[in-house]
Write a protein that holds these residues in place. Structure first.
Motif, PDB file in Angstrom:
ATOM      1  N   ASP A   1       0.876  -1.173   0.000  1.00 33.94           N
ATOM      2  CA  ASP A   1       0.000   0.000   0.000  1.00 33.94           C
ATOM      3  C   ASP A   1       0.912   1.222   0.000  1.00 33.94           C
ATOM      4  O   ASP A   1       1.418   1.645   1.044  1.00 33.94           O
ATOM      5  N   THR A   2       1.159   1.792  -1.175  1.00 31.61           N
ATOM      6  CA  THR A   2       2.118   2.890  -1.281  1.00 31.61           C
ATOM      7  C   THR A   2       1.613   4.163  -0.600  1.00 31.61           C
ATOM      8  O   THR A   2       2.416   4.963  -0.131  1.00 31.61           O
ATOM      9  N   LYS A   3       0.312   4.328  -0.524  1.00 30.77           N
ATOM     10  CA  LYS A   3      -0.225   5.483   0.202  1.00 30.77           C
ATOM     11  C   LYS A   3       0.109   5.349   1.698  1.00 30.77           C
ATOM     12  O   LYS A   3       0.580   6.300   2.318  1.00 30.77           O
ATOM     13  N   ALA A   4      -0.077   4.162   2.243  1.00 26.34           N
ATOM     14  CA  ALA A   4       0.272   3.917   3.650  1.00 26.34           C
ATOM     15  C   ALA A   4       1.778   4.040   3.854  1.00 26.34           C
ATOM     16  O   ALA A   4       2.238   4.555   4.881  1.00 26.34           O
ATOM     17  N   LEU A   5       2.547   3.585   2.870  1.00 21.12           N
ATOM     18  CA  LEU A   5       4.007   3.685   2.946  1.00 21.12           C
ATOM     19  C   LEU A   5       4.454   5.137   3.031  1.00 21.12           C
ATOM     20  O   LEU A   5       5.267   5.508   3.889  1.00 21.12           O
TER      21      LEU A   5
ATOM     22  N   PRO B   1       9.679   4.007  -7.412  1.00 21.22           N
ATOM     23  CA  PRO B   1       8.842   5.185  -7.716  1.00 21.22           C
ATOM     24  C   PRO B   1       8.112   5.736  -6.483  1.00 21.22           C
ATOM     25  O   PRO B   1       8.077   6.948  -6.271  1.00 21.22           O
ATOM     26  N   ALA B   2       7.569   4.867  -5.660  1.00 23.17           N
ATOM     27  CA  ALA B   2       6.865   5.322  -4.452  1.00 23.17           C
ATOM     28  C   ALA B   2       7.829   5.935  -3.455  1.00 23.17           C
ATOM     29  O   ALA B   2       7.528   6.963  -2.834  1.00 23.17           O
ATOM     30  N   MET B   3       9.005   5.335  -3.307  1.00 24.32           N
ATOM     31  CA  MET B   3       9.955   5.841  -2.318  1.00 24.32           C
ATOM     32  C   MET B   3      10.562   7.169  -2.752  1.00 24.32           C
ATOM     33  O   MET B   3      10.923   7.982  -1.905  1.00 24.32           O
ATOM     34  N   LEU B   4      10.654   7.414  -4.043  1.00 26.37           N
ATOM     35  CA  LEU B   4      11.146   8.714  -4.506  1.00 26.37           C
ATOM     36  C   LEU B   4      10.227   9.849  -4.045  1.00 26.37           C
ATOM     37  O   LEU B   4      10.671  10.978  -3.890  1.00 26.37           O
ATOM     38  N   GLU B   5       8.963   9.525  -3.830  1.00 28.43           N
ATOM     39  CA  GLU B   5       8.008  10.514  -3.325  1.00 28.43           C
ATOM     40  C   GLU B   5       8.057  10.631  -1.804  1.00 28.43           C
ATOM     41  O   GLU B   5       7.510  11.570  -1.241  1.00 28.43           O
TER      42      GLU B   5
ATOM     43  N   VAL C   1      11.071   9.744   0.370  1.00 30.01           N
ATOM     44  CA  VAL C   1      12.361   9.996   1.012  1.00 30.01           C
ATOM     45  C   VAL C   1      13.265  10.777   0.063  1.00 30.01           C
ATOM     46  O   VAL C   1      13.103  10.688  -1.157  1.00 30.01           O
ATOM     47  N   PRO C   2      14.242  11.506   0.607  1.00 32.37           N
ATOM     48  CA  PRO C   2      15.116  12.290  -0.268  1.00 32.37           C
ATOM     49  C   PRO C   2      16.234  11.491  -0.950  1.00 32.37           C
ATOM     50  O   PRO C   2      16.823  11.964  -1.911  1.00 32.37           O
ATOM     51  N   HIS C   3      16.532  10.281  -0.447  1.00 31.92           N
ATOM     52  CA  HIS C   3      17.659   9.524  -0.995  1.00 31.92           C
ATOM     53  C   HIS C   3      17.324   8.049  -1.177  1.00 31.92           C
ATOM     54  O   HIS C   3      16.561   7.478  -0.402  1.00 31.92           O
ATOM     55  N   LEU C   4      17.958   7.455  -2.176  1.00 27.48           N
ATOM     56  CA  LEU C   4      17.897   6.013  -2.401  1.00 27.48           C
ATOM     57  C   LEU C   4      19.312   5.467  -2.283  1.00 27.48           C
ATOM     58  O   LEU C   4      20.227   5.979  -2.924  1.00 27.48           O
TER      59      LEU C   4
ATOM     60  N   MET D   1      19.714  11.190 -10.386  1.00 25.83           N
ATOM     61  CA  MET D   1      20.945  10.669  -9.789  1.00 25.83           C
ATOM     62  C   MET D   1      21.395  11.443  -8.556  1.00 25.83           C
ATOM     63  O   MET D   1      22.093  10.893  -7.717  1.00 25.83           O
ATOM     64  N   GLU D   2      20.980  12.700  -8.430  1.00 26.35           N
ATOM     65  CA  GLU D   2      21.369  13.444  -7.226  1.00 26.35           C
ATOM     66  C   GLU D   2      20.719  12.865  -5.970  1.00 26.35           C
ATOM     67  O   GLU D   2      21.157  13.142  -4.863  1.00 26.35           O
ATOM     68  N   THR D   3      19.706  12.008  -6.128  1.00 23.16           N
ATOM     69  CA  THR D   3      19.066  11.384  -4.967  1.00 23.16           C
ATOM     70  C   THR D   3      19.769  10.091  -4.548  1.00 23.16           C
ATOM     71  O   THR D   3      19.478   9.544  -3.500  1.00 23.16           O
ATOM     72  N   VAL D   4      20.693   9.610  -5.363  1.00 22.81           N
ATOM     73  CA  VAL D   4      21.330   8.311  -5.122  1.00 22.81           C
ATOM     74  C   VAL D   4      22.514   8.437  -4.168  1.00 22.81           C
ATOM     75  O   VAL D   4      23.360   9.318  -4.315  1.00 22.81           O
ATOM     76  N   VAL D   5      22.564   7.516  -3.213  1.00 17.75           N
ATOM     77  CA  VAL D   5      23.721   7.324  -2.341  1.00 17.75           C
ATOM     78  C   VAL D   5      24.338   6.000  -2.780  1.00 17.75           C
ATOM     79  O   VAL D   5      23.733   4.940  -2.616  1.00 17.75           O
ATOM     80  N   TYR D   6      25.533   6.070  -3.381  1.00 17.76           N
ATOM     81  CA  TYR D   6      26.212   4.872  -3.889  1.00 17.76           C
ATOM     82  C   TYR D   6      27.190   4.410  -2.824  1.00 17.76           C
ATOM     83  O   TYR D   6      28.189   5.075  -2.557  1.00 17.76           O
ATOM     84  N   SER D   7      26.887   3.281  -2.208  1.00 20.43           N
ATOM     85  CA  SER D   7      27.714   2.834  -1.085  1.00 20.43           C
ATOM     86  C   SER D   7      28.083   1.364  -1.249  1.00 20.43           C
ATOM     87  O   SER D   7      27.685   0.715  -2.205  1.00 20.43           O
ATOM     88  N   GLY D   8      28.827   0.881  -0.289  1.00 16.30           N
ATOM     89  CA  GLY D   8      29.201  -0.520  -0.284  1.00 16.30           C
ATOM     90  C   GLY D   8      30.616  -0.737  -0.788  1.00 16.30           C
ATOM     91  O   GLY D   8      31.227   0.117  -1.410  1.00 16.30           O
TER      92      GLY D   8
END
Length: 134
Positions: A21-25, A54-58, A60-63, A81-88
């Protein structure tokens, strides 16, 4: 989500099925942000469920992206791409170069090797990379 909706989904797709449920998310993420405050920037790790991007982009500020495959998913979905945190760890020079060329917002450096890979990628891509140390 109403039971009738879940029954229709089960009839159409069979069971087990994953239903989100993306609205609840989005509402849950808003509540978390309210609790932790605006200074804390929430980040969703796409590893768990990349189909929620797509739902999380709405919400949170970062993926957070940890692998070249996850970065490729973001490229295909045209994630800003400015929303991406490339880690690991365990990145090849070509992986880091791709992230820098894509313009990811944040790259983590978990070792001196990662710092050197980022520096080399920035030179090759003719981009400026800022480093913050804590």
């Amino acid at each position: 989500m109403k039971n009738e909706t879940l029954i229709k989904i089960a009839q159409k797709y069979g069971t087990p099925s994953y239903v989100f449920d993306t609205k609840a998310l989005r509402e849950r993420m808003r509540q978390i942000e309210e609790i932790v405050g605006k200074k804390v920037k929430l980040c969703y790790s796409i590893k768990a469920n990349p189909f929620l991007i797509p739902a999380m982009l709405e919400a949170v500020p970062h993926l957070e992206v940890c692998s070249p495959g996850e970065l490729a998913i973001c490229e295909r979905l045209r994630v800003p791409m400015e929303t991406v945190v490339y880690s690991g760890v365990n990145k090849e020079p070509s992986d880091v170069l791709q992230a820098v060329q894509d313009g990811v917002g944040i790259c983590t450096a978990e070792s001196l090797r990662h710092v050197k890979l980022l520096q080399a990628a920035a030179r090759k891509a003719e981009k400026r990379v800022l480093f913050f140390f804590d």
